[in-house]
Design a protein around this motif. Structure first.
Motif, mmCIF file in Angstrom:
data_model
loop_
_atom_site.group_PDB
_atom_site.id
_atom_site.type_symbol
_atom_site.label_atom_id
_atom_site.label_comp_id
_atom_site.label_asym_id
_atom_site.label_seq_id
_atom_site.Cartn_x
_atom_site.Cartn_y
_atom_site.Cartn_z
ATOM 1 N N ILE A 1 0.852 -1.211 0.000
ATOM 2 C CA ILE A 1 0.000 0.000 0.000
ATOM 3 C C ILE A 1 0.879 1.250 0.000
ATOM 4 O O ILE A 1 1.808 1.375 0.801
ATOM 5 N N LYS A 2 0.544 2.167 -0.906
ATOM 6 C CA LYS A 2 1.283 3.436 -0.968
ATOM 7 C C LYS A 2 0.553 4.505 -0.151
ATOM 8 O O LYS A 2 1.178 5.330 0.505
ATOM 9 N N ALA A 3 -0.777 4.475 -0.215
ATOM 10 C CA ALA A 3 -1.566 5.468 0.538
ATOM 11 C C ALA A 3 -3.014 5.018 0.595
ATOM 12 O O ALA A 3 -3.458 4.233 -0.246
ATOM 13 N N ILE A 4 -3.716 5.518 1.598
ATOM 14 C CA ILE A 4 -5.176 5.328 1.646
ATOM 15 C C ILE A 4 -5.789 6.722 1.627
ATOM 16 O O ILE A 4 -5.423 7.588 2.444
ATOM 17 N N VAL A 5 -6.668 6.950 0.664
ATOM 18 C CA VAL A 5 -7.266 8.277 0.503
ATOM 19 C C VAL A 5 -8.779 8.125 0.626
ATOM 20 O O VAL A 5 -9.394 7.366 -0.118
ATOM 21 N N LYS A 6 -9.345 8.834 1.595
ATOM 22 C CA LYS A 6 -10.802 8.772 1.765
ATOM 23 C C LYS A 6 -11.399 10.065 1.227
ATOM 24 O O LYS A 6 -11.061 11.160 1.682
ATOM 25 N N LEU A 7 -12.242 9.918 0.231
ATOM 26 C CA LEU A 7 -12.863 11.089 -0.408
ATOM 27 C C LEU A 7 -14.298 11.194 0.073
ATOM 28 O O LEU A 7 -15.040 10.219 0.003
ATOM 29 N N PRO B 1 -11.736 18.445 -5.427
ATOM 30 C CA PRO B 1 -10.629 17.849 -4.678
ATOM 31 C C PRO B 1 -10.205 16.453 -5.182
ATOM 32 O O PRO B 1 -9.173 15.972 -4.756
ATOM 33 N N THR C 1 -6.806 16.641 -7.263
ATOM 34 C CA THR C 1 -5.626 16.981 -6.461
ATOM 35 C C THR C 1 -5.323 15.893 -5.431
ATOM 36 O O THR C 1 -4.187 15.737 -5.011
ATOM 37 N N ALA C 2 -6.353 15.130 -5.032
ATOM 38 C CA ALA C 2 -6.119 14.060 -4.053
ATOM 39 C C ALA C 2 -5.490 12.842 -4.710
ATOM 40 O O ALA C 2 -4.600 12.212 -4.147
ATOM 41 N N GLY D 1 -4.297 12.682 -8.115
ATOM 42 C CA GLY D 1 -3.281 13.001 -9.137
ATOM 43 C C GLY D 1 -1.859 12.690 -8.708
ATOM 44 O O GLY D 1 -1.121 12.003 -9.420
ATOM 45 N N HIS E 1 -0.732 10.544 -6.880
ATOM 46 C CA HIS E 1 -0.469 9.103 -6.747
ATOM 47 C C HIS E 1 -0.399 8.408 -8.107
ATOM 48 O O HIS E 1 -0.244 7.194 -8.176
ATOM 49 N N GLN E 2 -0.552 9.197 -9.169
ATOM 50 C CA GLN E 2 -0.335 8.693 -10.532
ATOM 51 C C GLN E 2 -1.269 7.548 -10.890
ATOM 52 O O GLN E 2 -0.863 6.607 -11.573
ATOM 53 N N ASN F 1 -5.171 6.331 -12.535
ATOM 54 C CA ASN F 1 -6.072 6.771 -13.594
ATOM 55 C C ASN F 1 -7.317 7.430 -12.976
ATOM 56 O O ASN F 1 -8.249 6.761 -12.550
ATOM 57 N N ALA G 1 -10.740 6.773 -14.571
ATOM 58 C CA ALA G 1 -11.272 5.438 -14.274
ATOM 59 C C ALA G 1 -11.941 5.449 -12.903
ATOM 60 O O ALA G 1 -13.017 4.890 -12.719
ATOM 61 N N VAL H 1 -9.428 12.767 3.135
ATOM 62 C CA VAL H 1 -8.590 12.363 4.279
ATOM 63 C C VAL H 1 -7.563 11.390 3.732
ATOM 64 O O VAL H 1 -7.939 10.395 3.098
ATOM 65 N N THR I 1 -3.814 9.066 4.340
ATOM 66 C CA THR I 1 -2.917 8.489 5.335
ATOM 67 C C THR I 1 -1.890 7.589 4.637
ATOM 68 O O THR I 1 -2.180 7.037 3.576
#
Lengths: 141, 288
Positions: free
Chosen positions: A5-11, A23, A26-27, A29, A31-32, A34, A37, B33, B35
Motif C-alpha cells: 500500500i502506498k496510501a489510503i485516501v478517503k474522499l 478535490p 488533487t487528491a 493526481g 499518486h499517478q 487513472n 477510471a 482524508v 494516510t
C-alpha cells in the motif's frame, strides 16, 4: 505476495458527481493513478444515491493500481436529510434549526454503526447526538 | 479555475472526523482524508475552496481554531497553498500513453509521438476534462464493438460523446453521417477539438444535448456509453433514434446493474445481439 500500500485516501464527495477537478484530481493526481477510471467507477456505483455525500476509501498500491469501497454518508449529511434542512446552524449554541426524536437518532446510529468507532449502539447514538448539537439540531424525548 | 487548498496534517481519527464535517460544509466538492504507511493512524484532512473566495478561508480558519480549543491536544496550524488550473488539469497526462485496442485501433494521446504502420487506425485524443480517454473498459468495449460492425456508409448517433472518441473511431471506420451529443458543453468543445486534431471533415455534427436531440433523423447505429441508470432513463429516446434495422450499443453498465438495462430493452421489444465484458463492465448490442 500481497501488494504494497502506498496510501489510503478517503474522499467525501457527492454521489454520482466525481470529476477530475479538485478535490478528486488533487487528491489522486499525485499518486499517478487513472483518475478518469476512478470517477467513472465511483459515479457508476453511487448513481442511485445522488443528493448524498458517499465517501469512497481508495487504497492505492505502489504499482499505481487502486481499489475502493464506498462507505455510508457522513453523519452531518444523514442528519440534514432526516431533519429536512439544507445546512446546519452557523451559530449552533444560539440558533436551533431543527428537532429530531430519539428514534430518528437511533436510526441514523444504526445506519452509521459499521463505519463509526463506537463499541455499541449507545456509543454510536452519543456520537450522533454530539454531531447534531454542533449543527444546531436539538434532540427531544 | 484556481483553488486554495487547506490542509490540516498529522492529526488523529477523531479530529479528522470533525474537520471532515467542517470541510464538507464549507469546502468545494467535499473533503479528502489521506494516510500513509506505516502510521495509518495519523491523518491529513484537505479541502479546496475557490481562490476568488477569501471570506470562506477566513471562516474555515476561525472554525478550525474553535475545534482546536475543544480538542485535548489542540490542532496543528492549517496549511494553505494556491493550486492553479494547470497544476491539476494537466497532471494526469503523464500517465496516458499510446494504447492498442481491438484489431487495428491505436489511441494516441495528442501529446505523444507515434509512427503508425498499416493497417493501424490511429485515434488522436486529448480528453481534457471530458470522459473518454480510451483507457477505461467501457470505452474499450465500445471500440471493439464498433470495429466489428460493418460501419462503412452507416449513419451513427453518439449520445454522451465525452471526448468524442467513439464518434472519431466510427468516422475512421467509415461511418457517415455522424452526430455526437453531450449535455456537458465542455465535452462538446473537446469533441470539436478532437475532430480537428484528427483532421476529420465531412458529415460530422456535434451539439449540446441528449438522446432526444437526434437532428431530426433515424440512425443506423446509436451508441451510448454513459451509466446504467441513465441509459434506462434515456431508453425511450434512444430507441426512437434508431432506424428500423438499426443497432443500439449500450455501455457504461456495471455488471450488478445489467438487469435494469435488460428489462428496459425487453420492454421496448429489443433483443440483445451481442454481450461483451471487461472486468465488471458490460456492453450490449441490441436490435429489433
Amino acid at each position: 505476495m500481497a501488494k504494497k500500500i502506498k496510501a489510503i485516501v478517503k474522499l467525501q464527495i457527492p454521489a454520482g458527481k466525481a470529476n477530475p477537478a479538485p478535490p478528486v484530481g488533487t487528491a489522486l493526481g499525485p499518486h499517478q493513478i487513472n483518475i478518469m477510471a476512478f470517477c467513472k467507477e465511483y459515479n457508476a456505483r453511487t448513481q442511485g444515491m445522488v443528493g448524498s455525500v458517499v465517501p469512497a476509501e481508495v487504497t492505492i498500491y505502489t504499482d499505481q493500481t487502486f481499489t475502493f469501497v464506498t462507505k455510508t454518508p457522513p453523519v452531518s449529511d444523514l442528519l440534514k436529510k432526516v431533519a429536512g434542512i439544507p445546512k446546519g446552524s452557523a451559530a449552533p449554541n444560539k440558533n436551533k434549526v431543527a428537532k429530531l426524536t430519539r428514534n430518528q437518532v437511533r436510526e441514523i446510529a444504526e445506519t452509521k454503526m459499521k463505519d463509526l468507532n463506537a463499541v455499541d449502539i449507545d456509543g454510536a447514538i452519543k456520537q450522533i447526538e454530539g454531531a447534531a448539537r454542533s449543527m444546531g439540531i436539538t434532540i427531544e424525548g | 479555475m484556481d483553488f486554495i487548498e487547506i490542509a490540516v496534517k498529522n492529526i488523529d481519527g477523531e479530529a479528522a472526523e470533525t474537520i471532515s464535517e467542517l470541510f464538507n460544509r464549507y469546502g468545494h466538492g467535499g473533503a479528502v482524508v489521506d494516510t500513509y504507511p506505516p502510521n495509518f493512524d495519523r491523518l491529513t484532512v484537505r479541502t479546496v475552496i475557490s481562490a476568488d473566495d477569501p471570506d470562506v478561508l477566513g471562516q474555515i480558519k476561525a472554525m478550525l481554531a474553535l475545534i482546536g480549543q475543544a480538542l485535548p491536544n489542540g490542532l496543528p496550524e492549517p496549511q494553505t497553498q494556491l493550486i492553479g488550473e494547470s497544476d491539476w488539469a494537466e497532471s494526469w497526462k503523464e500517465h496516458f500513453h499510446v494504447v492498442r485496442l481491438g484489431q487495428h485501433l491505436v489511441i494516441k494521446p495528442s501529446w505523444r509521438e507515434y509512427q503508425p504502420e498499416p493497417p493501424d487506425i490511429v485515434l488522436e485524443i486529448d480528453p481534457g476534462m471530458a470522459f473518454g480517454s480510451g483507457l477505461h473498459p467501457t470505452t474499450q468495449l465500445c471500440l471493439e464493438i464498433l470495429e466489428q460492425l460493418p460501419l462503412q456508409g452507416q449513419s451513427l448517433f453518439d449520445v454522451g460523446t465525452g471526448s468524442g472518441i467513439l464518434a472519431i473511431a466510427a468516422a475512421k471506420l467509415g461511418a457517415t453521417p455522424i452526430r455526437a451529443v453531450d449535455i456537458d458543453d465542455i465535452a462538446v468543445r473537446v469533441t470539436r477539438e478532437n475532430f480537428a486534431i484528427n483532421r476529420l471533415t465531412g458529415a460530422l455534427e456535434v451539439a449540446v444535448g441528449s438522446a432526444s436531440e437526434t437532428g431530426g433523423q433515424k440512425w443506423q447505429v446509436v451508441v451510448a456509453n454513459i451509466l446504467a441508470q441513465t441509459l434506462v432513463e434515456l431508453m425511450n429516446d434512444l430507441v426512437e433514434a434508431m432506424a428500423p434495422a438499426g443497432n443500439l450499443i449500450l455501455s457504461g453498465i456495471i455488471v450488478e446493474h445489467e438487469g435494469i438495462v435488460l428489462t428496459a430493452l425487453e420492454s421496448y421489444h429489443l433483443k440483445v445481439i451481442q454481450r461483451r465484458m471487461i472486468e465488471d463492465w458490460v456492453a450490449l448490442v441490441a436490435g429489433r
